[in-house]
Scaffold this motif. Structure first.
Motif, short mmCIF file in Angstrom:
data_model
loop_
_atom_site.label_atom_id
_atom_site.label_comp_id
_atom_site.label_asym_id
_atom_site.label_seq_id
_atom_site.Cartn_x
_atom_site.Cartn_y
_atom_site.Cartn_z
N ARG A 1 -17.75 12.58 28.77
CA ARG A 1 -19.05 13.39 28.47
C ARG A 1 -19.12 14.41 29.46
N ILE A 2 -19.09 14.08 30.73
CA ILE A 2 -19.06 15.33 31.83
C ILE A 2 -18.05 16.35 31.53
N ALA A 3 -16.74 15.94 31.29
CA ALA A 3 -15.65 17.06 30.82
C ALA A 3 -16.16 17.86 29.86
N ARG A 4 -16.82 17.32 28.73
CA ARG A 4 -17.13 18.11 27.32
C ARG A 4 -18.60 18.94 27.74
N ALA A 5 -19.39 18.42 28.94
CA ALA A 5 -20.27 19.26 29.04
C ALA A 5 -20.04 20.63 29.65
N GLY A 6 -18.77 20.67 30.24
CA GLY A 6 -18.15 21.79 30.85
C GLY A 6 -17.77 21.96 32.38
N ILE A 7 -17.49 20.66 32.73
CA ILE A 7 -17.06 20.72 34.10
C ILE A 7 -15.76 20.21 34.15
N ALA A 8 -14.97 20.79 34.98
CA ALA A 8 -13.47 20.36 35.06
C ALA A 8 -12.70 20.36 36.49
N LEU A 9 -11.99 19.25 36.75
CA LEU A 9 -11.62 18.97 37.84
C LEU A 9 -10.27 19.13 37.90
N CYS A 10 -9.62 19.79 39.07
CA CYS A 10 -8.51 20.06 39.55
C CYS A 10 -8.10 19.37 40.88
N PRO A 11 -7.66 17.96 40.62
CA PRO A 11 -7.40 16.94 41.58
C PRO A 11 -6.26 17.45 42.76
N GLU A 12 -6.74 16.93 43.80
CA GLU A 12 -5.75 17.03 45.02
C GLU A 12 -4.17 16.84 45.03
N GLU A 13 -3.96 15.64 44.00
CA GLU A 13 -3.00 15.33 43.57
C GLU A 13 -2.07 15.99 42.26
N ARG A 14 -2.79 17.06 41.85
CA ARG A 14 -2.55 18.02 40.81
C ARG A 14 -2.62 17.22 39.26
N GLY A 15 -1.71 16.26 39.26
CA GLY A 15 -1.64 15.57 37.92
C GLY A 15 -0.65 16.21 36.90
N ILE A 16 0.17 17.01 37.23
CA ILE A 16 1.09 17.60 36.41
C ILE A 16 1.99 16.68 35.62
N PHE A 17 2.20 16.78 34.32
CA PHE A 17 2.92 15.96 33.61
C PHE A 17 4.61 16.34 33.93
N GLY A 18 5.19 15.39 34.62
CA GLY A 18 6.62 15.97 34.94
C GLY A 18 7.73 16.11 33.97
N SER A 19 7.40 15.49 32.56
CA SER A 19 8.35 15.40 31.76
C SER A 19 8.13 16.53 30.72
N LEU A 20 7.01 17.26 30.90
CA LEU A 20 6.58 18.50 30.08
C LEU A 20 6.91 19.67 30.58
N SER A 21 7.08 20.62 29.87
CA SER A 21 7.36 22.24 30.27
C SER A 21 6.18 22.60 30.77
N VAL A 22 6.09 23.83 31.38
CA VAL A 22 4.91 24.57 31.78
C VAL A 22 3.78 24.77 30.64
N THR A 23 4.49 25.14 29.75
CA THR A 23 3.64 25.63 28.41
C THR A 23 3.17 24.49 27.88
N GLU A 24 3.91 23.45 27.66
CA GLU A 24 3.50 22.15 27.19
C GLU A 24 2.30 21.55 27.94
#
Length: 231
Positions: free
Chosen positions: A72-95
């Motif tokens: 609900r917090i995310a859909r209210a319009g708040i977004a977190l970029c965490p320190e550990e980044r959380g990139i999906f390693g198996s996906l391309s940049v565009t994905e």
């Protein structure tokens, strides 16, 4: 835009935040400064509802979110970029960029993101997340939340461990997204970097906010800052 008052947070029996309070006005870049363990990251996670036990008040555009779940917090319009980044390693940049849901109009399109981050344009379809440099991963993590339409961006240590040239690029990006109407709450250890992008600085110590320094007074507050942040 954001009002935090008397915020307390616990990890199990460990009481981490002790009545933290501050505010972020729309269109500002505001930093949370403090030593390691001061409670900065816990504050960000508490705003996003990612700490299991919290009390106090977190109001976003007037709506109380202290008891709201993370989705609900995310859909209210708040977004977190965490320190550990959380990139999906198996996906391309565009994905990676296409993965987050669009929660509101006003998110940046892929072409605009490529203009902000030329490195990502060059790596768009050929590189998976695990093959990106640390700086490229950080750019991708920031770019990903810019896609969602969230207007308050929480950036946790975006410059940690990065080369100076990448730090400068991230600084330029923060100033550019501010011009585009985004509001940023930034956790940062490097107050010299913070001084190049922020309007105001809150200093945290032992889970509390102990001071607020406007950016135009930062140069005259260096002795005080060294006392707050020195080891």
């Amino acid at each position: 835009m954001l009002e935090v008052a008397d915020l307390n947070a616990w990890y199990g029996e460990s009481h981490v935040l002790h009545g933290a309070g501050f505010e972020v006005r729309e269109g500002e870049v505001v930093t949370l400064l403090g030593r390691n363990g001061a409670g900065k990251t816990t504050t960000m996670k508490s705003i996003m509802g990612l700490v299991p036990r919290r009390a106090g008040s977190i109001r976003f555009r007037g709506a109380e979110l202290i008891a709201a779940p993370p989705e609900r917090i995310a859909r209210a319009g708040i977004a977190l970029c965490p320190e550990e980044r959380g990139i999906f390693g198996s996906l391309s940049v565009t994905e990676n960029l296409l993965l987050p849901p669009i929660i509101a109009p006003g998110g940046l399109d892929i072409a605009t993101i490529h203009a902000l981050f030329p490195n990502l344009r060059e790596r768009a379809r050929t590189a998976h997340g695990t093959r990106l440099s640390g700086g490229e991963q950080q750019m991708l993590a920031i770019a990903r939340i810019l896609r969602t339409g969230a207007k308050l961006l929480l950036l946790d240590e975006p410059t940690e461990g990065l080369a100076p040239v990448i730090v400068q690029q991230i600084g330029r990006t923060i100033l550019e997204i501010k011009k585009r109407g985004f509001t940023v709450l930034l956790v940062e250890q490097n107050f010299r970097f913070a001084a190049t992008v922020a309007d105001r600085h809150y200093v945290m110590e032992h889970g509390r906010v102990i001071d607020m320094i406007p950016n135009h007074l930062l140069a005259s507050s260096m002795d005080k800052l060294h006392d707050y942040l020195g080891v």
